[in-house]
Motif scaffolding. Structure first.
Motif, PDB file in Angstrom:
ATOM      1  N   LEU A  71      52.103  69.144  61.129  1.00  0.00           N
ATOM      2  CA  LEU A  71      51.791  69.469  62.519  1.00  0.00           C
ATOM      3  C   LEU A  71      51.664  68.224  63.382  1.00  0.00           C
ATOM      4  CD1 LEU A  71      49.259  72.406  61.999  1.00  0.00           C
ATOM      5  CD2 LEU A  71      51.689  72.536  62.590  1.00  0.00           C
ATOM      6  N   LEU A  95      45.601  76.505  65.333  1.00  0.00           N
ATOM      7  CA  LEU A  95      46.924  76.439  64.706  1.00  0.00           C
ATOM      8  C   LEU A  95      46.870  76.888  63.245  1.00  0.00           C
ATOM      9  CD1 LEU A  95      48.113  73.051  66.236  1.00  0.00           C
ATOM     10  CD2 LEU A  95      48.995  75.324  66.791  1.00  0.00           C
ATOM     11  N   ARG A 118      46.569  80.565  63.135  1.00  0.00           N
ATOM     12  CA  ARG A 118      47.863  81.200  63.399  1.00  0.00           C
ATOM     13  C   ARG A 118      48.764  81.146  62.167  1.00  0.00           C
ATOM     14  NH1 ARG A 118      49.989  81.728  68.974  1.00  0.00           N
ATOM     15  NH2 ARG A 118      52.046  82.727  68.814  1.00  0.00           N
ATOM     16  N   LEU A 152      54.153  74.167  68.983  1.00  0.00           N
ATOM     17  CA  LEU A 152      53.642  74.418  67.633  1.00  0.00           C
ATOM     18  C   LEU A 152      53.401  75.895  67.338  1.00  0.00           C
ATOM     19  CD1 LEU A 152      51.260  71.371  67.041  1.00  0.00           C
ATOM     20  CD2 LEU A 152      53.671  71.642  66.440  1.00  0.00           C
ATOM     21  N   PRO A 153      52.846  76.676  68.257  1.00  0.00           N
ATOM     22  CA  PRO A 153      52.721  78.113  67.958  1.00  0.00           C
ATOM     23  C   PRO A 153      54.079  78.766  67.670  1.00  0.00           C
ATOM     24  CG  PRO A 153      51.258  77.546  69.750  1.00  0.00           C
ATOM     25  CD  PRO A 153      52.107  76.336  69.495  1.00  0.00           C
TER      26      PRO A 153
END
Length: 282
Positions: free
Chosen positions: A195, A240, A243, A205-206
């Motif tokens: 990441l 993150l 997710r 990033l999502p």
């Protein structure tokens, strides 16, 4: 879930580096961790003497920590190199020589993930030639890793720190992994989702998580900027990681960050001690 609900593995090539290599597994265990990962520990030695491998294996076993990930030989790392498998000549030969040593060592310790850094572009060499060599060497590594039930990981780095490294997007690294699987038919080449590097490249990033979690074999984290511990920068790492879990990823999360002035257990003040050992098992 956030930060406290993950399975963490400590990268001993970036953390506890104030100690000799053979002392780091015990230091990780003393800090409350049960799992560690490593770059290739001997940059100039693709196939070190068995005694050196045995000593490292004994240090890991004595400390009671699990080795969850190991890099293949990558040239001088840390240093100017970013892998060897796409470099014609001697470096490609060194990579292949290392595959057998790394796979045998990983297999002896139950390690099931091997990271293969792609290598820098070379002046005067056709990029297509390097890409074909990379595909051949990754397929070679994947076949060897299959013998121990391991995956080979392909990682995207960031263009600011690695300007000659060609895999600087999630899409690029995942595409290479897919091509390796097509060539071998084994399905054991996976994307390594770091990441920090992806954030440095400006990726969403999502969106990366939603799209590539199903083909991700490992995750690594550091905050941005500075590549420091979670909470030292601006990345929303708890969200993150939450997710990632929602997208189906339940593998290891590698702590691959620079501790700064903090040493020993102080480098992990952001993570409660009770959250450091995994609550889930493979």
């Amino acid at each position: 879930m956030g930060l406290a609900g993950q399975r963490y593995t400590v990268n001993l090539s970036m953390l506890f580096t104030e100690l000799p290599l053979l002392d780091r597994p015990a230091a990780a265990a003393a800090a409350g961790f049960g799992a560690v990962e490593l770059w290739w520990p001997w940059p100039g030695e693709p196939a070190p003497a068995p005694g050196r491998l045995d000593a490292l294996g004994e240090a890991l076993e004595k400390a009671g920590v699990r080795l969850t990930g190991l890099n293949f030989y990558a040239g001088l790392l840390p240093g100017p190199d970013r892998g060897a498998l796409s470099l014609p000549g001697a470096e490609s030969d060194r990579f292949r020589a290392n595959v057998e040593a790394a796979v045998e060592f990983a297999g002896s310790l139950g390690c099931r993930a091997l990271n293969a850094l792609y290598g820098n572009r070379l002046e005067g060499v056709d990029p297509a030639e390097q890409d074909e060599l990379a595909l051949e060497n990754l397929a070679f590594a994947a076949r060897a890793a299959d013998r121990i039930g391991a995956v080979v990981l392909v990682e995207a780095l960031n263009a600011r720190e690695s300007p000659r490294y060609p895999l600087v997007s999630a899409a690029g690294a995942a595409k290479v992994a897919h091509r390796v699987d097509e060539r071998t038919g084994l399905g054991n080449c996976r994307f390594l989702m770091d990441l920090y590097h992806l954030a440095m490249n400006g990726e969403d990033l999502p969106a990366v998580i939603d799209r590539y979690a199903p083909v991700t074999g490992h995750v690594q984290i550091a905050d941005r900027p500075g590549r420091g511990a979670p909470g030292t920068g601006r990345l929303p790492l708890p969200g993150l990681l939450e997710r990632l879990g929602a997208a189906g990823y339940d593998g290891w999360v590698g702590l691959e960050y620079a501790p700064g002035a903090r040493t020993g257990e102080e480098a992990f003040a952001w993570l409660p001690r009770e959250a450091r050992r995994p609550r889930r098992h493979d």
